[in-house]
Design a protein around this motif. Structure first.
Motif, PDB file in Angstrom:
ATOM      1  N   ARG A  42       0.907  -1.139  -0.067  1.00 31.20           N
ATOM      2  CA  ARG A  42       0.119  -0.024  -0.021  1.00 31.20           C
ATOM      3  C   ARG A  42       0.683   1.413  -0.031  1.00 31.20           C
ATOM      4  NH1 ARG A  42      -5.160   0.435   2.284  1.00 31.20           N
ATOM      5  NH2 ARG A  42      -6.397  -1.584   2.162  1.00 31.20           N
ATOM      6  N   ALA A  43       1.913   1.365   0.774  1.00 33.92           N
ATOM      7  CA  ALA A  43       2.993   2.274   0.650  1.00 33.92           C
ATOM      8  C   ALA A  43       3.746   2.547  -0.476  1.00 33.92           C
ATOM      9  CB  ALA A  43       4.043   2.168   2.152  1.00 33.92           C
ATOM     10  N   GLY A  44       3.787   1.550  -1.286  1.00 36.59           N
ATOM     11  CA  GLY A  44       4.433   1.635  -2.638  1.00 36.59           C
ATOM     12  C   GLY A  44       6.065   1.325  -2.557  1.00 36.59           C
ATOM     13  N   VAL A  45       6.315   0.783  -1.516  1.00 33.41           N
ATOM     14  CA  VAL A  45       7.937   0.644  -1.129  1.00 33.41           C
ATOM     15  C   VAL A  45       8.201  -1.003  -1.214  1.00 33.41           C
ATOM     16  CG1 VAL A  45       8.117   2.462  -0.027  1.00 33.41           C
ATOM     17  CG2 VAL A  45       7.897   0.571   1.281  1.00 33.41           C
ATOM     18  N   LEU A  46       7.212  -2.112  -1.377  1.00 31.25           N
ATOM     19  CA  LEU A  46       7.679  -3.522  -1.436  1.00 31.25           C
ATOM     20  C   LEU A  46       8.703  -3.681  -2.300  1.00 31.25           C
ATOM     21  CD1 LEU A  46       6.840  -6.200  -0.123  1.00 31.25           C
ATOM     22  CD2 LEU A  46       5.323  -6.500  -2.193  1.00 31.25           C
ATOM     23  N   GLU A  47       8.760  -3.124  -3.437  1.00 25.33           N
ATOM     24  CA  GLU A  47       9.904  -3.621  -4.538  1.00 25.33           C
ATOM     25  C   GLU A  47      11.262  -3.019  -4.177  1.00 25.33           C
ATOM     26  OE1 GLU A  47       9.291  -5.652  -6.693  1.00 25.33           O
ATOM     27  OE2 GLU A  47       7.207  -5.702  -5.922  1.00 25.33           O
ATOM     28  N   LEU A  48      11.203  -2.280  -2.876  1.00 22.82           N
ATOM     29  CA  LEU A  48      12.670  -1.828  -2.397  1.00 22.82           C
ATOM     30  C   LEU A  48      13.427  -2.852  -1.819  1.00 22.82           C
ATOM     31  CD1 LEU A  48      12.216   1.797  -1.133  1.00 22.82           C
ATOM     32  CD2 LEU A  48      12.883   1.054  -3.458  1.00 22.82           C
ATOM     33  N   PHE A  49      12.788  -3.796  -1.303  1.00 22.92           N
ATOM     34  CA  PHE A  49      13.322  -4.932  -0.604  1.00 22.92           C
ATOM     35  C   PHE A  49      13.577  -6.207  -1.241  1.00 22.92           C
ATOM     36  CE2 PHE A  49      10.994  -1.848   1.952  1.00 22.92           C
ATOM     37  CZ  PHE A  49      12.035  -1.624   3.138  1.00 22.92           C
ATOM     38  N   HIS A  50      14.927  -6.659  -0.995  1.00 18.35           N
ATOM     39  CA  HIS A  50      15.190  -7.928  -1.801  1.00 18.35           C
ATOM     40  C   HIS A  50      14.654  -9.244  -1.113  1.00 18.35           C
ATOM     41  CE1 HIS A  50      18.800  -5.328  -2.494  1.00 18.35           C
ATOM     42  NE2 HIS A  50      18.543  -5.886  -3.818  1.00 18.35           N
ATOM     43  N   ALA A  51      14.054  -9.228   0.098  1.00 14.78           N
ATOM     44  CA  ALA A  51      13.308 -10.273   0.820  1.00 14.78           C
ATOM     45  C   ALA A  51      12.368  -9.570   1.736  1.00 14.78           C
ATOM     46  CB  ALA A  51      14.263 -11.222   1.341  1.00 14.78           C
ATOM     47  N   LEU A  52      11.487 -10.268   2.236  1.00 14.28           N
ATOM     48  CA  LEU A  52      10.291  -9.872   3.183  1.00 14.28           C
ATOM     49  C   LEU A  52      10.008 -11.448   3.892  1.00 14.28           C
ATOM     50  CD1 LEU A  52       8.204  -8.495   4.698  1.00 14.28           C
ATOM     51  CD2 LEU A  52       6.567  -8.828   2.843  1.00 14.28           C
ATOM     52  N   VAL A  53       9.951 -11.628   5.072  1.00 15.73           N
ATOM     53  CA  VAL A  53       9.614 -12.575   6.095  1.00 15.73           C
ATOM     54  C   VAL A  53       8.602 -11.694   6.957  1.00 15.73           C
ATOM     55  CG1 VAL A  53      10.522 -14.197   7.594  1.00 15.73           C
ATOM     56  CG2 VAL A  53      11.911 -13.271   5.973  1.00 15.73           C
ATOM     57  N   ASP A  54       7.517 -12.210   6.832  1.00 11.88           N
ATOM     58  CA  ASP A  54       6.376 -11.679   7.788  1.00 11.88           C
ATOM     59  C   ASP A  54       5.563 -12.428   8.518  1.00 11.88           C
ATOM     60  OD1 ASP A  54       4.787 -13.243   6.221  1.00 11.88           O
ATOM     61  OD2 ASP A  54       3.653 -11.439   4.926  1.00 11.88           O
ATOM     62  N   GLY A  55       4.684 -12.213   9.468  1.00 10.77           N
ATOM     63  CA  GLY A  55       4.079 -12.989  10.254  1.00 10.77           C
ATOM     64  C   GLY A  55       3.479 -14.366   9.595  1.00 10.77           C
ATOM     65  N   GLY A  56       3.066 -14.003   8.349  1.00 11.13           N
ATOM     66  CA  GLY A  56       2.664 -15.388   7.678  1.00 11.13           C
ATOM     67  C   GLY A  56       3.446 -16.539   7.395  1.00 11.13           C
ATOM     68  N   GLU A  57       4.571 -15.923   7.077  1.00 10.38           N
ATOM     69  CA  GLU A  57       5.734 -16.772   6.834  1.00 10.38           C
ATOM     70  C   GLU A  57       6.286 -17.355   8.021  1.00 10.38           C
ATOM     71  OE1 GLU A  57       8.010 -17.600   3.531  1.00 10.38           O
ATOM     72  OE2 GLU A  57       5.846 -17.894   3.531  1.00 10.38           O
ATOM     73  N   ALA A  58       6.552 -16.578   9.174  1.00  9.06           N
ATOM     74  CA  ALA A  58       7.039 -16.998  10.385  1.00  9.06           C
ATOM     75  C   ALA A  58       6.107 -18.155  10.846  1.00  9.06           C
ATOM     76  CB  ALA A  58       7.004 -15.929  11.352  1.00  9.06           C
ATOM     77  N   ALA A  59       4.789 -17.969  10.617  1.00 10.40           N
ATOM     78  CA  ALA A  59       3.678 -19.092  11.151  1.00 10.40           C
ATOM     79  C   ALA A  59       4.064 -20.340  10.331  1.00 10.40           C
ATOM     80  CB  ALA A  59       2.331 -18.717  11.187  1.00 10.40           C
ATOM     81  N   ARG A  60       4.260 -20.192   9.045  1.00 11.38           N
ATOM     82  CA  ARG A  60       4.429 -21.294   8.222  1.00 11.38           C
ATOM     83  C   ARG A  60       5.554 -22.153   8.378  1.00 11.38           C
ATOM     84  NH1 ARG A  60       7.042 -22.516   3.426  1.00 11.38           N
ATOM     85  NH2 ARG A  60       8.005 -20.606   3.315  1.00 11.38           N
ATOM     86  N   LEU A  61       6.597 -21.400   8.724  1.00  8.95           N
ATOM     87  CA  LEU A  61       7.981 -22.127   9.006  1.00  8.95           C
ATOM     88  C   LEU A  61       8.072 -22.398  10.817  1.00  8.95           C
ATOM     89  CD1 LEU A  61      10.355 -19.563   6.917  1.00  8.95           C
ATOM     90  CD2 LEU A  61       9.673 -22.167   6.482  1.00  8.95           C
ATOM     91  N   GLU A  62       7.104 -21.917  11.386  1.00  8.34           N
ATOM     92  CA  GLU A  62       6.898 -22.234  12.811  1.00  8.34           C
ATOM     93  C   GLU A  62       8.274 -21.410  13.624  1.00  8.34           C
ATOM     94  OE1 GLU A  62       6.671 -26.408  13.152  1.00  8.34           O
ATOM     95  OE2 GLU A  62       4.606 -26.558  12.714  1.00  8.34           O
ATOM     96  N   LEU A  63       8.664 -20.290  12.951  1.00  7.85           N
ATOM     97  CA  LEU A  63       9.698 -19.601  13.757  1.00  7.85           C
ATOM     98  C   LEU A  63       9.058 -19.099  15.034  1.00  7.85           C
ATOM     99  CD1 LEU A  63      10.774 -17.497  10.732  1.00  7.85           C
ATOM    100  CD2 LEU A  63      11.578 -19.798  11.616  1.00  7.85           C
ATOM    101  N   PRO A  64       9.833 -19.309  16.090  1.00  6.85           N
ATOM    102  CA  PRO A  64       9.352 -18.581  17.358  1.00  6.85           C
ATOM    103  C   PRO A  64       9.629 -17.139  17.370  1.00  6.85           C
ATOM    104  CG  PRO A  64      11.637 -19.566  17.782  1.00  6.85           C
ATOM    105  CD  PRO A  64      11.137 -20.056  16.325  1.00  6.85           C
TER     106      PRO A  64
END
Length: 253
Positions: A151-173
């Motif tokens: 929404r902020a128009g900056v996602l493409e600035l980052f080479h990688a993103l790890v969010d809460g959904g990914e953390a849950a999928r990977l079972e990261l504490p």
């Protein structure tokens, strides 16, 4: 040697790292205040309906006194459990789920109604890092991180993103465990001792320190002596009020 690229100069603290992992809420996007307001409404409603036995624990949720130590930087359920326990309430799984769901509903409503902005100093720094050949990742315990950055128009600035959904999928504490940041560094192909973490939460800087990152930068946008000291105690090597401070003097603002 000064790292210069495209007219921007990185501050010396960043010269010797190959990658930077940035938290999202309060570091990239101005969304921490929205999270805090939603938590306050959710907790105040719960405390009103289920007041603690100890009268001294019945005060409303205080954004300044309660948000940073118990909620900021943590997953919804971890944050709900930590705050409820601080008030002497039993953080059963059912109760935690109910409070977390109420907070999610309130946050989503605020987000859809008002949106959030990004911090210009952070955007300038990310551009400078990329021009200097350094990798950048966004990491967040929030499942809304991708939506916020998009929404902020900056996602493409980052080479990688790890969010809460990914953390849950990977079972990261969750934080203060470093796994979220370690996964972001892994996706960038950079070991933690060659990377920096940028965080505004006490649990986040603690995670960066325990993860063995080369540099942990705390962000205190209130410029509060108490908050700065807290970030330093939990593991920040340095504390800034805006990420524009990580551009050396004379860099374009």
């Amino acid at each position: 040697m000064t790292v210069r690229s495209g007219g921007s100069t990185l501050a010396p603290a960043l010269w010797d790292v190959d990658a930077v992992v940035l938290d999202t809420d309060g570091v990239i996007t101005d969304s921490a205040r929205v999270h805090a307001a939603a938590w306050k409404d959710a907790f105040d409603a719960f405390l009103s309906e289920h007041p603690p036995e100890d009268p001294t624990q019945r005060r409303p949720f205080d954004i300044r006194a309660d948000y940073l130590p118990y909620v900021d930087g943590r997953s919804r359920r971890d944050g709900a459990a930590a705050f409820l326990a601080s008030r002497g309430l039993d953080p059963s799984a059912e109760t935690v789920r109910a409070v977390a769901a109420d907070k999610e509903r309130l946050f989503t409503a605020r987000l859809r109604e008002n949106g959030v902005g990004v911090y210009p100093g952070t955007v300038r720094l990310v551009h400078a890092l990329r021009r200097a050949g350094k990798s950048v990742a966004a990491a967040s315990a929030s499942r809304h991180a991708r939506e916020l950055l998009t929404r902020a128009g900056v996602l493409e600035l980052f080479h990688a993103l790890v969010d809460g959904g990914e953390a849950a999928r990977l079972e990261l504490p969750g934080k203060p465990h470093p796994d979220l940041f370690l996964e972001a560094a892994r996706r960038l192909g950079v070991p933690p001792d060659r990377a920096a973490v940028v965080e505004d939460a006490l649990a986040g800087v603690e995670a960066g320190r325990s993860g063995g990152f080369a540099l942990v930068v705390g962000v205190d946008r209130t410029d509060s002596a108490g908050t700065r000291a807290g970030l330093a105690r939990h593991g920040a090597d340095m504390v800034v009020t805006d990420l524009g401070e990580l551009l050396a003097a004379g860099a374009p603002q």
